[in-house]
Design a protein around this motif. Structure first.
Motif, PDB file in Angstrom:
ATOM      1  N   GLY A 601       0.806  -1.208   0.000  1.00 37.07           N
ATOM      2  CA  GLY A 601       0.000   0.000   0.000  1.00 37.07           C
ATOM      3  C   GLY A 601       0.837   1.253   0.000  1.00 37.07           C
ATOM      4  O   GLY A 601       0.392   2.317  -0.406  1.00 37.07           O
ATOM      5  N   PHE A 602       2.064   1.167   0.462  1.00 41.83           N
ATOM      6  CA  PHE A 602       2.961   2.314   0.487  1.00 41.83           C
ATOM      7  C   PHE A 602       4.064   2.182  -0.562  1.00 41.83           C
ATOM      8  O   PHE A 602       5.093   2.823  -0.475  1.00 41.83           O
ATOM      9  CB  PHE A 602       3.597   2.478   1.874  1.00 41.83           C
ATOM     10  CG  PHE A 602       2.607   2.769   2.937  1.00 41.83           C
ATOM     11  CD1 PHE A 602       1.783   3.881   2.847  1.00 41.83           C
ATOM     12  CD2 PHE A 602       2.478   1.938   4.036  1.00 41.83           C
ATOM     13  CE1 PHE A 602       0.869   4.167   3.831  1.00 41.83           C
ATOM     14  CE2 PHE A 602       1.570   2.229   5.025  1.00 41.83           C
ATOM     15  CZ  PHE A 602       0.763   3.339   4.923  1.00 41.83           C
ATOM     16  N   SER A 662      -0.573   5.484  10.079  1.00 40.16           N
ATOM     17  CA  SER A 662      -1.646   5.987   9.232  1.00 40.16           C
ATOM     18  C   SER A 662      -1.072   6.551   7.939  1.00 40.16           C
ATOM     19  O   SER A 662       0.106   6.901   7.843  1.00 40.16           O
ATOM     20  CB  SER A 662      -2.439   7.073   9.967  1.00 40.16           C
ATOM     21  OG  SER A 662      -1.615   8.174  10.265  1.00 40.16           O
ATOM     22  N   VAL A 663      -1.949   6.637   6.933  1.00 37.91           N
ATOM     23  CA  VAL A 663      -1.526   7.128   5.627  1.00 37.91           C
ATOM     24  C   VAL A 663      -1.031   8.566   5.726  1.00 37.91           C
ATOM     25  O   VAL A 663      -0.044   8.950   5.082  1.00 37.91           O
ATOM     26  CB  VAL A 663      -2.694   7.017   4.620  1.00 37.91           C
ATOM     27  CG1 VAL A 663      -2.311   7.616   3.278  1.00 37.91           C
ATOM     28  CG2 VAL A 663      -3.113   5.564   4.462  1.00 37.91           C
ATOM     29  N   CYS A 664      -1.704   9.383   6.562  1.00 36.51           N
ATOM     30  CA  CYS A 664      -1.285  10.780   6.675  1.00 36.51           C
ATOM     31  C   CYS A 664       0.107  10.898   7.288  1.00 36.51           C
ATOM     32  O   CYS A 664       0.893  11.771   6.896  1.00 36.51           O
ATOM     33  CB  CYS A 664      -2.304  11.564   7.501  1.00 36.51           C
ATOM     34  SG  CYS A 664      -2.444  11.049   9.221  1.00 36.51           S
ATOM     35  N   VAL A 666       2.512   8.647   6.957  1.00 35.33           N
ATOM     36  CA  VAL A 666       3.433   8.261   5.881  1.00 35.33           C
ATOM     37  C   VAL A 666       3.618   9.417   4.905  1.00 35.33           C
ATOM     38  O   VAL A 666       4.727   9.686   4.431  1.00 35.33           O
ATOM     39  CB  VAL A 666       2.908   7.006   5.160  1.00 35.33           C
ATOM     40  CG1 VAL A 666       3.790   6.669   3.966  1.00 35.33           C
ATOM     41  CG2 VAL A 666       2.862   5.825   6.121  1.00 35.33           C
ATOM     42  N   GLN A 667       2.540  10.114   4.618  1.00 37.87           N
ATOM     43  CA  GLN A 667       2.642  11.267   3.724  1.00 37.87           C
ATOM     44  C   GLN A 667       3.521  12.358   4.329  1.00 37.87           C
ATOM     45  O   GLN A 667       4.327  12.984   3.628  1.00 37.87           O
ATOM     46  CB  GLN A 667       1.248  11.803   3.417  1.00 37.87           C
ATOM     47  CG  GLN A 667       0.405  10.879   2.557  1.00 37.87           C
ATOM     48  CD  GLN A 667      -1.008  11.412   2.363  1.00 37.87           C
ATOM     49  OE1 GLN A 667      -1.418  12.370   3.007  1.00 37.87           O
ATOM     50  NE2 GLN A 667      -1.767  10.758   1.479  1.00 37.87           N
ATOM     51  N   LYS A 681       9.713   3.289   1.263  1.00 36.98           N
ATOM     52  CA  LYS A 681       8.350   3.087   1.742  1.00 36.98           C
ATOM     53  C   LYS A 681       7.960   1.619   1.813  1.00 36.98           C
ATOM     54  O   LYS A 681       6.998   1.260   2.489  1.00 36.98           O
ATOM     55  CB  LYS A 681       7.368   3.845   0.838  1.00 36.98           C
ATOM     56  CG  LYS A 681       7.355   5.336   1.102  1.00 36.98           C
ATOM     57  CD  LYS A 681       6.117   5.995   0.519  1.00 36.98           C
ATOM     58  CE  LYS A 681       6.089   5.878  -0.986  1.00 36.98           C
ATOM     59  NZ  LYS A 681       4.909   6.594  -1.543  1.00 36.98           N
TER      60      LYS A 681
END
Length: 721
Positions: A601-602, A662-664, A666-667, A681
């Motif tokens: 996913g990353f 969380s995705v945020c 990672v961002q 990643k």
């Protein structure tokens, strides 16, 4: 035009909006008289009877005439009936809020400002009580209007969570300290003395000293009335408490005492002959609405905001208690709006600030009340009293109202029982309770609240700044990882976890704990790295002088140091996707992605683990991989990002980031440049177990099928003899 733009103003959307902001429209059409009517009627009458004595008594706390307490028990109750979402709370006067309003009115309208020359007074001056009370009512209504405006604005902006900043220990400690202020303020009515009014810090102590100094001047008739009333109230309330299940309705002892005291005062002429302070004139009927004095707003902003927050915190905590018990939902923001509208409208109709009362709410619930229809019925009882019966209480001694206040403070003082429980469960919450109570006693209500909230937030900051750090071990036969003090660590892998979230206050402590727990001396590694880089530069300069080595672009490292080279083999490894953290002696050219251990996913097209240019750990260290458990991280600030980048650059081992990031987050890491060739990643994993399998795969190892439990006993076994 877009068709969706017109759906905002559609009839269903308007109906949904009305039902959200005016909750009475959603439940009143479905109201069942057969199921709920009788219970609400009995509860409404019971609560209405309680409103009468408490409204007049708490008006003394607000330093306004008692009739304004009756107004406060009528208008806000009707407004909450329309806009409130709780079915069981009783909105109206409350001791702590009344005391907060009273501290404001007496500060801005002290008795000294209304001294008038007179021949009837022995000192040559007397207090113009009519002018004083009129101005105090203006102060109270202006404060109430401003309080309601704050609450409505916060509710419309969806700031219903503001009450959560007042923790339960803080609220209970504050209300207990405020109850002490209430007791001291009412002593003058119990003894019939007139102490000097004090403002600012230590005012409670100064007032208590003045009351004690004036005890020789005690009015004996007033003291007798106070003692008898207290004895009767305490006795009957204990009977109500003991036989609550057997009595269909609690004995309305407060109303009975008021009636008996009024009749006694009227026929014995306590006010005229014995100089006992009585309620005085109570006008019949309702006063027309009026705009409060807007010139007072600038001096009331701080006090109004404090009242807004405290009253909402008390009301929402009580409302959620009943909602949890009976299985319905209380809307935080709508409750804030409902309470704000109650105060705003009440400010125009000569009321002072309101909130939920625990004693009346418990009576409303225990007598069968199921909806806010009980509140509307109680408002009708108050209205009848104001219109027709108010003048009958003009001879009521104020000492009786003070005794009613005293008895109703029992529940607040019982909150002192929290201290032994907090001592056993949470010492930090105990400290918040004690500090809040002490600050409220010594620094007055408004300053004490500000200091208490600051201290409570400081404890949160300190607890996050000093979290606990753990190195995790594997629980054999499972995918669980717990504290390594109980279970053995996986050889060569350090799994590091922090008990709190990371931010600028604890970022450096996190790095230090990581070095300590993993046994990696970053400073020493950095020193070796600098020496190695300098040595490589010197070798490069020598190589440039030689034509033979210029085409090969090869940097030769002495054999006693870990190999570092950039050559054709390295380029081949990069193209094959070799992991930079792989030991070439044991694994060789293994792929970065294998056995499904990478969180795809990353992973993007260009995000592959290129060959690392970092130096490897010396052979003296057994740690080849570090797994950072960042599951507690909700956001990444610049300081935390810089710390993580330093850890990535300085620790020359395989670094994996996990778990459940969380995705945020990672961002944020990607935008801050955290990911590199060494830590890409693809090394962000959903669980610790996936990260462990990945690190072991790179070393050509597997988790053992059976790993004995290694228990570390850190205490001495006591002698059983």
């Amino acid at each position: 035009p877009n068709r969706n733009n017109f759906q905002i103003c559609s009839v269903p959307q308007l109906k949904r909006w009305l039902l959200t902001w005016v909750p009475v429209l959603s439940w009143l059409p479905r109201y069942s008289i057969r199921e709920d009517g009788l219970g609400d009627l009995i509860a409404g009458i019971s609560v209405g009877i309680m409103h009468l004595p408490q409204g007049m008594a708490y008006a003394l706390l607000a330093s306004v005439p008692p009739v304004y307490g009756l107004y406060t028990s009528f208008y806000p109750v009707l407004i909450y009936f329309i806009f409130g979402t709780s079915r069981h709370v009783s909105i109206g006067t409350f001791a702590v809020i009344s005391m907060m309003i009273g501290s404001v009115t007496e500060r801005l309208a002290p008795d000294a400002h209304f001294l008038v020359n007179g021949t009837n007074s022995s000192s040559g001056f007397y207090i113009n009580e009519a002018a004083r009370d009129t101005y105090r009512v203006q102060v109270a209504t202006a404060s109430t209007l401003l309080t309601g405006a704050f609450q409505v604005v916060l509710g419309m902006m969806r700031f219903g969570f503001v009450g959560t900043y007042l923790s339960e220990p803080l609220v209970r400690g504050y209300t207990t300290g405020a109850a002490a202020h209430v007791v001291i303020s009412q002593l003058k009515y119990l003894f019939g003395v007139s102490p000097q009014r004090h403002n600012g810090p230590l005012e409670l102590i100064y007032t208590l000293v003045d009351v004690c100094a004036l005890l020789p001047q005690t009015s004996v008739p007033t003291l007798v009335i106070s003692v008898v009333s207290l004895a009767v109230l305490i006795l009957v309330k204990e009977i109500n408490s003991i036989y609550s299940r057997k009595l269909p309705l609690p004995i309305p002892i407060e109303l009975l005492v008021i009636i008996a005291a009024t009749l006694t005062s009227y026929y014995i002429h306590l006010g005229d002959i014995h100089q006992v302070q009585v309620v005085g004139e109570i006008p019949s009927g309702l006063l027309p609405p009026a705009m409060p004095d807007r010139g007072l707003f600038s001096s009331l902003v701080g006090d109004a905001f404090a009242v807004a927050v405290v009253s909402y915190a008390i009301s929402i905590s009580l409302g959620k208690t009943f909602a949890l018990k009976y299985g319905y939902k209380v809307d935080n923001n709508q409750e804030l709006v409902a309470l704000g509208l109650s105060n705003t409208v009440g400010g125009f109709f000569h009321c002072y600030s309101v909130t939920s009362s625990m004693s009346r709410s418990l009576v409303q619930e225990s007598t069968g009340g199921k909806t806010q229809m009980a509140g509307a019925i109680s408002a009708v009882i108050v209205l009848i009293t104001v219109l027709k019966l108010g003048a009958l209480f003009e001879e009521l001694p104020k000492a009786v109202l003070s005794t009613i206040v005293f008895v109703n403070l029992k529940g607040m003082f019982k909150q002192c029982a929290d201290l032994p429980l907090l001592w056993k469960t949470n010492r930090v919450d105990l400290l918040v309770w004690v500090v809040t109570f002490a600050c409220t006693l010594l620094l007055n209500l408004d300053v004490g609240l500000a200091v208490s909230v600051t201290f409570s937030l400081l404890t949160v900051i300190l607890r996050t700044q000093r979290p606990k750090y753990y190195v995790l071990g594997w629980l054999p036969g499972t995918e669980l990882y717990v504290d390594a003090q109980t279970y053995a660590e996986i050889l060569g892998i350090t799994i590091f976890r922090c008990s709190s979230f990371l931010y600028h206050a604890n970022a450096e402590l996190y790095r230090q704990a990581l070095e300590e727990k993993s046994g990696i001396n970053v400073n020493k590694l950095l020193k070796h790295k600098r020496k190695r880089i300098a040595k490589e530069k010197r070798e490069a300069q020598k190589n440039r002088k030689s034509k033979q080595l210029r085409n090969n672009a090869m940097v030769v490292i002495p054999t006693n140091q870990p190999a570092f080279s950039v050559n054709k083999e390295t380029e081949f490894a990069r193209q094959c996707g070799s992991d930079p953290c792989t030991d070439s002696a044991s694994v060789g050219q293994s792929e970065c992605v294998a056995n499904g251990n990478v969180n795809w996913g990353f992973q993007d097209e260009e995000d592959t683990c290129a060959t690392s240019t970092r130096i490897h750990m010396s052979s003296q260290s057994s740690t080849h991989s570090v797994i950072l458990d960042l599951s507690t991280v909700g956001f990444v600030d610049t300081v935390t990002l810089k710390m993580l980048k330093n850890v990535r650059e300085q620790i020359s081992v395989c670094v994996c980031v996990c778990v459940c990031v969380s995705v945020c987050v990672v961002q944020h890491l990607e935008q801050g440049g955290f990911f590199s060739e060494g830590v890409c990643k693809s090394k962000v994993f959903p669980t610790i177990h996936d990260a462990v399998l990945h690190c072991l795969m790179l070393k050509g190892r597997e988790l053992p099928s059976h790993q004995p439990i290694q228990v570390k006993i850190s205490h001495t076994v006591a002698n059983s003899g």
